[in-house]
Design an enzyme around this catalytic site. Structure first.
Site, PDB file in Angstrom:
ATOM      1  N   GLY A  12     110.026  58.450  16.175  1.00 12.15           N
ATOM      2  CA  GLY A  12     108.968  58.958  15.317  1.00 12.15           C
ATOM      3  C   GLY A  12     108.787  58.030  14.138  1.00 12.15           C
ATOM      4  O   GLY A  12     108.931  56.817  14.256  1.00 12.15           O
ATOM      5  N   CYS A  13     108.515  58.598  12.992  1.00 10.84           N
ATOM      6  CA  CYS A  13     108.330  57.804  11.777  1.00 10.84           C
ATOM      7  C   CYS A  13     109.604  57.036  11.453  1.00 10.84           C
ATOM      8  O   CYS A  13     110.676  57.619  11.351  1.00 10.84           O
ATOM      9  CB  CYS A  13     107.960  58.715  10.612  1.00 10.84           C
ATOM     10  SG  CYS A  13     107.814  57.846   9.045  1.00 10.84           S
ATOM     11  N   PHE A  14     109.488  55.736  11.285  1.00 11.41           N
ATOM     12  CA  PHE A  14     110.685  54.922  11.063  1.00 11.41           C
ATOM     13  C   PHE A  14     111.356  55.186   9.727  1.00 11.41           C
ATOM     14  O   PHE A  14     112.521  54.886   9.538  1.00 11.41           O
ATOM     15  CB  PHE A  14     110.440  53.430  11.260  1.00 11.41           C
ATOM     16  CG  PHE A  14     109.173  52.844  10.701  1.00 11.41           C
ATOM     17  CD1 PHE A  14     108.640  53.207   9.494  1.00 11.41           C
ATOM     18  CD2 PHE A  14     108.503  51.867  11.432  1.00 11.41           C
ATOM     19  CE1 PHE A  14     107.492  52.627   8.988  1.00 11.41           C
ATOM     20  CE2 PHE A  14     107.346  51.273  10.947  1.00 11.41           C
ATOM     21  CZ  PHE A  14     106.839  51.659   9.719  1.00 11.41           C
TER      22      PHE A  14
END
Length: 176
Positions: A12-14
């Protein structure tokens, strides 16, 4: 120091797992970036738009004599929902897929084993993809170590803080 290892993981969002791995004993480097697509030299807006085929990912470099690979992979499965297809919370699209990018057949087999072991802790099937690692493009500077550099950001407080707390609880000896 032993030979360092680098794993490339998409969760997902890093920003979320970057915060966890930056605080993990034995991790020497975390680089947020993009991989898994066809667009050369992608930029955040392109990847976020979902047209590049790339996933937000991390390259986590660690010393396996200090932190075992099993801890790095355990944090990966703890730090996001690997049963959610192309979605992590409000972030939706293939750019937010759960993915493990392997360098060779040996690493692919290690990832397959890790997924099988992690499945024991989830009721729903793990949908993490196994993909050959192509070119890895580091993200823009603003995305590197985002949590530390933006402590009052709303996303950090609402989304990242609970994930970091969960990782600290599950891996108290490893995550500060």
């Amino acid at each position: 120091m032993s030979e360092l290892r680098t794993l490339t993981l998409g969760a997902g969002c890093f920003w979320c797992l970057d915060a966890v791995y930056q605080r993990t004993k034995g991790v020497t480097s975390v680089v947020s970036g993009y991989t898994g697509g066809d667009t050369p030299d992608p930029h955040y807006r392109e990847v976020a738009g979902g047209t590049t085929g790339h996933a937000e990912a991390l390259q986590v470099t660690f010393d396996p004599e200090i932190v075992p690979e099993s801890i790095i992979l355990g944090l990966f499965f703890t730090g996001h929902d690997p049963t959610s297809l192309n979605r992590q919370g409000y972030d939706v699209g293939t750019q937010y897929r759960s993915a493990m990018f392997y360098r060779d057949d040996e690493e692919k087999a290690e990832f397959e084993k890790a997924i099988a072991e992690a499945q024991e802790y989830f009721d729903d099937p793990i949908v993490t993809t196994l993909e050959p690692l192509g070119t890895y493009y580091p993200a823009e500077t603003v995305h590197q170590d985002f949590y530390t550099n933006n402590p009052d950001n709303g996303y950090c407080r609402v989304i990242i803080d609970p994930k970091l707390s969960k990782a600290r609880k599950a891996y108290a000896n490893w995550v500060s």
